[in-house]
Design a protein around this motif. Structure first.
Motif, PDB file in Angstrom:
ATOM      1  N   PHE A 237      -2.055  -4.520  -7.715  1.00 18.83           N
ATOM      2  CA  PHE A 237      -0.710  -4.092  -7.989  1.00 18.83           C
ATOM      3  C   PHE A 237       0.446  -4.311  -7.026  1.00 18.83           C
ATOM      4  O   PHE A 237       1.576  -4.478  -7.248  1.00 18.83           O
ATOM      5  CB  PHE A 237      -0.569  -2.582  -8.474  1.00 18.83           C
ATOM      6  CG  PHE A 237      -1.571  -2.355  -9.667  1.00 18.83           C
ATOM      7  CD1 PHE A 237      -1.036  -2.457 -10.908  1.00 18.83           C
ATOM      8  CD2 PHE A 237      -2.864  -1.652  -9.495  1.00 18.83           C
ATOM      9  CE1 PHE A 237      -1.844  -2.080 -12.003  1.00 18.83           C
ATOM     10  CE2 PHE A 237      -3.438  -1.460 -10.461  1.00 18.83           C
ATOM     11  CZ  PHE A 237      -3.174  -1.560 -11.875  1.00 18.83           C
ATOM     12  N   THR A 238      -0.168  -4.527  -5.800  1.00 22.55           N
ATOM     13  CA  THR A 238       0.600  -5.065  -4.645  1.00 22.55           C
ATOM     14  C   THR A 238       1.291  -6.595  -5.176  1.00 22.55           C
ATOM     15  O   THR A 238       2.418  -6.740  -4.834  1.00 22.55           O
ATOM     16  CB  THR A 238      -0.273  -5.316  -3.476  1.00 22.55           C
ATOM     17  OG1 THR A 238      -1.164  -4.247  -3.377  1.00 22.55           O
ATOM     18  CG2 THR A 238       0.512  -5.531  -2.235  1.00 22.55           C
ATOM     19  N   LEU A 239       0.262  -7.347  -5.685  1.00 25.31           N
ATOM     20  CA  LEU A 239       0.433  -8.563  -6.152  1.00 25.31           C
ATOM     21  C   LEU A 239       1.721  -8.667  -7.487  1.00 25.31           C
ATOM     22  O   LEU A 239       2.729  -9.293  -7.329  1.00 25.31           O
ATOM     23  CB  LEU A 239      -0.374  -9.667  -6.549  1.00 25.31           C
ATOM     24  CG  LEU A 239      -1.493  -9.718  -5.457  1.00 25.31           C
ATOM     25  CD1 LEU A 239      -2.574 -10.450  -5.720  1.00 25.31           C
ATOM     26  CD2 LEU A 239      -0.908 -10.430  -4.036  1.00 25.31           C
ATOM     27  N   ILE A 240       1.471  -7.640  -8.256  1.00 25.90           N
ATOM     28  CA  ILE A 240       2.130  -7.865  -9.447  1.00 25.90           C
ATOM     29  C   ILE A 240       3.539  -6.903  -9.219  1.00 25.90           C
ATOM     30  O   ILE A 240       4.549  -7.502  -9.457  1.00 25.90           O
ATOM     31  CB  ILE A 240       1.631  -6.800 -10.441  1.00 25.90           C
ATOM     32  CG1 ILE A 240       0.140  -7.134 -11.081  1.00 25.90           C
ATOM     33  CG2 ILE A 240       2.224  -6.422 -11.890  1.00 25.90           C
ATOM     34  CD1 ILE A 240       0.160  -8.763 -11.604  1.00 25.90           C
ATOM     35  N   GLY A 241       3.663  -6.022  -8.177  1.00 21.07           N
ATOM     36  CA  GLY A 241       4.629  -5.478  -7.997  1.00 21.07           C
ATOM     37  C   GLY A 241       5.793  -6.368  -7.141  1.00 21.07           C
ATOM     38  O   GLY A 241       6.920  -6.404  -7.218  1.00 21.07           O
ATOM     39  N   ILE A 242       5.184  -7.128  -5.819  1.00 22.22           N
ATOM     40  CA  ILE A 242       5.931  -8.192  -5.351  1.00 22.22           C
ATOM     41  C   ILE A 242       6.491  -9.210  -6.174  1.00 22.22           C
ATOM     42  O   ILE A 242       7.536  -9.434  -6.281  1.00 22.22           O
ATOM     43  CB  ILE A 242       4.961  -8.938  -4.093  1.00 22.22           C
ATOM     44  CG1 ILE A 242       4.557  -7.739  -3.172  1.00 22.22           C
ATOM     45  CG2 ILE A 242       5.790 -10.011  -3.400  1.00 22.22           C
ATOM     46  CD1 ILE A 242       3.541  -8.154  -2.055  1.00 22.22           C
ATOM     47  N   GLY A 243       5.725  -9.762  -6.926  1.00 30.18           N
ATOM     48  CA  GLY A 243       6.101 -10.934  -8.012  1.00 30.18           C
ATOM     49  C   GLY A 243       7.182 -10.441  -8.902  1.00 30.18           C
ATOM     50  O   GLY A 243       8.128 -11.290  -8.974  1.00 30.18           O
TER      51      GLY A 243
END
Length: 845
Positions: A258-264
């Motif tokens: 979710f870190t990657l999803i949130g940043i993207g």
């Protein structure tokens, strides 16, 4: 008190000193650390949790601490220097982080077990990986309540009639499960996300057409406002949880999917907002031919909706992985028929007490464990043992809760109720094992730790390379590809690879009569190359019967009375056979003084003022009994027929023997043959004599066996094999086998054996059949293969997907990966891992 711990991560004496120094920073302990073996012996004034010890070590470096397999506990109070081995039952016990605690029922845990056995009181998401917490299975049958269809305010625990209108009460419908609630909530959000995302996607796609018909209605700036308004419900309601999880992961530095999803998606959405309100700050390459900035509302909403779809599919698939526990719980009936004062009364299963007489009608499920007291029937035990053929049961036969009665009625006495029943123990064991962590999972955990930071760095590098060396518009290409890299990476596929397979595999084993204590046992069973097996009750039926009593000078009746009276105090199945034989001859039992059970040899005592000894030749040597040559020859002749023979000595003279037959199980030969075909060396270790052991070994085609083994001999043999680098499994069913079962890499207990043996073992075979070991071996092989498939899929997916998203194929083939396609691929990667694990449900054992 003193505890011994294993330390990992030490490579030199400097490490050893650092670990010792860090442990001494904790008040109230003294530590002595050794490098070879890597252990810490810690003296504590009071109990200190392993978590606190780990905290001190983590501050010093990458060291980990765990309880030693053989723990030494010393108490300084009344019993100083008392040593406890793994075979003992220590009064102070540390529970490993491999399973959920027994009080975890109805609580929530992370399906990736990020925090070991930690559970939460409320639903939510894991603070480490961000995944939805899963509710632990209820391990008891919910108590059924009854209500009146006309007066819903009437609720009572038992069936009956309504006190207001007299109508029959009906069972209340169970409330919606937590799994279903989670799934229903996701479906609702998915519908909202789709309703608003589809129009945004259509607007964006039509805008790419040469003659955009939408521009005839409004200009492009106004259509951008429509996209913004439609994106708000998707971002701030349906998919807002992803941003909350991303934020939590960053502030706690537990970076995850979710870190990657949130940043993207967050960068895409914020970029679009700034582009709408401050278009002049962007260079021309970010603008369309109409002068507006290229916006990414459609990318943001489509990506979030596809991730939500992945969560929806995952929730549905995940609920199926715990299906075995749910099916086992369904086996327990909710009601039983109590026989009291000559009449039958329907009661709740929760109201059954030990000693109650219960009537079981044709087709009914057996409510609790017990014995038949009146009548007979055939019982379908397939749901417990995995064997499809019904078993005939008569008076005094044991019956198990959850099994199904045939077409006859009988009365039973309740002996084990509630959590004591075999069904409850099976459910508890399956629940514990399915939450445990296999050693192979450490690989995935180690990689996942560095996964997200690595992906973020790759994303930044991707942007810089495209921005500096890519074709025009270079910045746009860099931005899009950097987002695609963030979106396509999926650490959850790595995290789920092992626990999903373990959960399904353990459940499959339980349905086939193979109970596995933890994931480590499931993994190690695949590596076993030596099987040590006991004879009585393991290879043989464990239902010995007396063939004959031989006496040299006394009457057979008097001798039988003496040895039966002596054996009435022994738990050994051979002893019970003698007692049953005496009862069948209507011989009464008399008082015995100075009774003693000599482990692995037999029993002694004083009967009618005579010292009587009954057992093997080693016992005769111990009591210094004289054995005549003629008697010895007769005993050898019996032994060569495969019978177990016990010497009988009275006042130091062998006066006869009892010959006992324990038939070999029909399945033993087939099981041993199959295990040897799979490369497993099978060794029989028995306390029986050489002649009997040889006869049994010859019948089974066993090349390796040892006779006359005491409990310590079995233990030494296992240690010897382990020292040679062998992975040893031990199968047994008696109290004498408990030390060997605990020492073996895999202890396998026969479910027909003693509770001590079962407690000491890592695998229990409910049916008590060696074919169960073949099933356990096949199951272990299939689960490990499935885990490796999942890990390969997760590794291969990320190794292949991230470079493609970064654009490595563009210079050669002109191929770029849209962030939306990346989102679709990412969403299905975790689902694919779970679906692959679910294939184990169809495994033929």
């Amino acid at each position: 008190m003193i505890h011994t711990y294993n330390i990992t991560g030490m490579t030199c004496d400097g490490c050893r000193a650092k670990v010792e120094k860090s442990l001494h920073t904790i008040e109230g302990i003294k530590a002595k650390v050794s490098l070879n073996p890597p252990t810490a012996t810690i003296t504590m004034e009071k109990h200190i949790s392993i978590e606190k010890l780990q905290e001190a070590l983590s501050a010093a470096g990458k060291y980990t601490i765990e309880m030693s397999k053989v723990e030494v506990i010393e108490y300084s109070e009344t019993n100083k220097a008392t040593e406890k081995s793994c075979c003992s039952t220590p009064s102070h016990h540390h529970k490993k982080e491999s399973t959920l605690p027994s009080n975890a029922q109805a609580k929530y845990y992370c399906p990736m077990h990020c925090e070991g056995e930690k559970v939460y009181d409320k639903a939510g998401d894991c603070p480490v990986c961000g995944m939805d917490l899963v509710k632990a299975s209820e391990l008891t049958v919910s108590k059924t309540q009854y209500t009146c269809p006309m007066h819903p305010e009437v609720i009572q625990e038992d069936p009956g009639s309504c006190p207001i209108c007299g109508m029959d009460l009906v069972a209340m419908e169970p409330s919606e499960s937590e799994d279903q609630k989670t799934y229903t909530d996701l479906v609702k959000k998915m519908k909202i996300a789709v309703v608003f995302t589809v129009p945004i996607f259509i607007i964006a796609m039509i805008d790419m057409a040469h003659n955009n018909p939408l521009l005839q209605l409004m200009d492009s700036a106004k259509w951008n406002w429509v996209q913004l308004i439609f994106s708000l419900p998707v971002v701030f309601y349906a998919c807002w949880i992803f941003f909350v999880r991303a934020w939590k992961s960053i502030i706690t530095w537990n970076l995850n999917m979710f870190t990657l999803i949130g940043i993207g998606t967050g960068v895409s959405f914020l970029f679009s907002l700034v582009g709408m309100f401050f278009p002049d700050i962007f260079p021309s390459e970010f603008k369309t031919e109409h002068g507006t900035v290229l916006l990414y509302f459609e990318a943001t909403t489509v990506i979030l909706t596809l991730v939500l779809l992945g969560q929806l599919l995952e929730a549905r698939a995940h609920s199926q992985t715990s299906g075995a526990i749910k099916e086992l719980l369904k086996l327990a009936p909710t009601e039983a028929t109590l026989v009291s004062e000559g009449s039958d009364k329907v009661i709740s299963i929760h109201d059954i007490k030990k000693g109650d007489l219960l009537r079981v009608k044709p087709g009914d499920k057996i409510p609790v464990d017990g014995k038949i007291t009146d009548g007979e029937s055939s019982i379908d035990e397939a749901m417990i043992t995995g064997e499809p053929i019904p078993v005939d049961k008569k008076k005094d036969d044991i019956i198990i809760a959850g099994t199904i009665n045939g077409n006859k009625s009988f009365v039973m006495i309740a002996e084990k109720v509630g959590s004591e029943t075999l069904l409850s123990q099976i459910v508890q064991m399956v629940n514990d094992a399915s939450r445990s962590r296999a050693p192979i999972q450490k690989l995935a955990d180690s990689i996942a730790k560095y996964f997200v930071p690595t992906v973020v760095i790759i994303s930044l590098i991707t942007f810089l390379i495209w921005a500096n060396f890519g074709p025009e518009p270079a910045l746009v290409y860099g931005f899009i590809n950097a987002i695609a890299v963030l979106i396509i990476a999926c650490p959850c596929a790595l995290g789920l690879a092992t626990p999903m397979s373990v959960m399904v595999g353990v459940g499959k084993g339980a349905q086939s009569g193979v109970l596995i204590k933890n994931a480590e046992a499931l993994e190690n069973m695949n590596k076993v190359n030596v099987l040590i097996t006991d004879k009585t009750g393991t290879i043989t039926e464990g239902k010995p019967s007396v063939e004959k009593i031989y006496s040299t000078n006394n009457s057979d009746t008097d001798l039988l009375q003496s040895i039966a009276s002596l054996n009435q105090y022994s738990e050994h199945p051979l002893a019970q056979a003698v007692v049953n034989f005496a009862k069948s001859k209507s011989i009464s039992l008399i008082e015995v003084k100075d009774f003693e059970a000599v482990a692995g040899k037999g029993v002694t005592g004083t009967v009618s003022n005579k010292k009587v000894a009954l057992g093997n030749k080693k016992l005769m040597e111990q009591v210094k009994a004289t054995v005549s040559e003629d008697l010895e020859n007769k005993i050898i002749a019996e032994q060569k027929l495969g019978k177990t023979v016990s010497y009988i000595a009275v006042d130091g003279i062998a006066v006869g023997f009892v010959s006992i037959l324990d038939a070999i199980k029909e399945s033993s030969a087939a099981a041993i043959k199959e295990l040897m075909r799979q490369g497993v060396e099978v060794i029989m270790l028995t306390g029986d004599n050489e002649n009997t052991a040889k006869a049994v070994a010859d019948e089974l085609g066993l090349a390796s066996y040892k006779a006359g083994c005491l409990p310590e001999d079995k233990l030494k043999e296992i240690k010897k094999l382990q020292a040679e680098g062998k992975i040893v499994a031990m199968a047994g069913d008696g109290i004498n086998d408990a030390p060997a079962l605990a020492q073996a890499d895999i202890g396998i207990a026969m479910g027909t054996g003693t509770d001590v043996a079962i407690e000491s073992a890592k695998i229990t075979l409910v049916k008590g059949d060696l074919l169960g070991i073949v099933k356990a071996k096949n199951l272990s092989h299939a689960v490990m293969k499935n885990i490796k498939q999942n890990l390969f899929f997760a590794f291969f997916y990320n190794v292949l997907g991230v470079p493609i998203a970064a654009g490595v194929l563009y210079p050669f083939f002109g191929i770029l990966l849209s962030p939306m396609i990346a989102a679709l691929a990412m969403s299905f990667s975790s689902v694919s891992v779970i679906v692959n694990a679910l294939r184990l449900k169809n495994l033929k054992l």
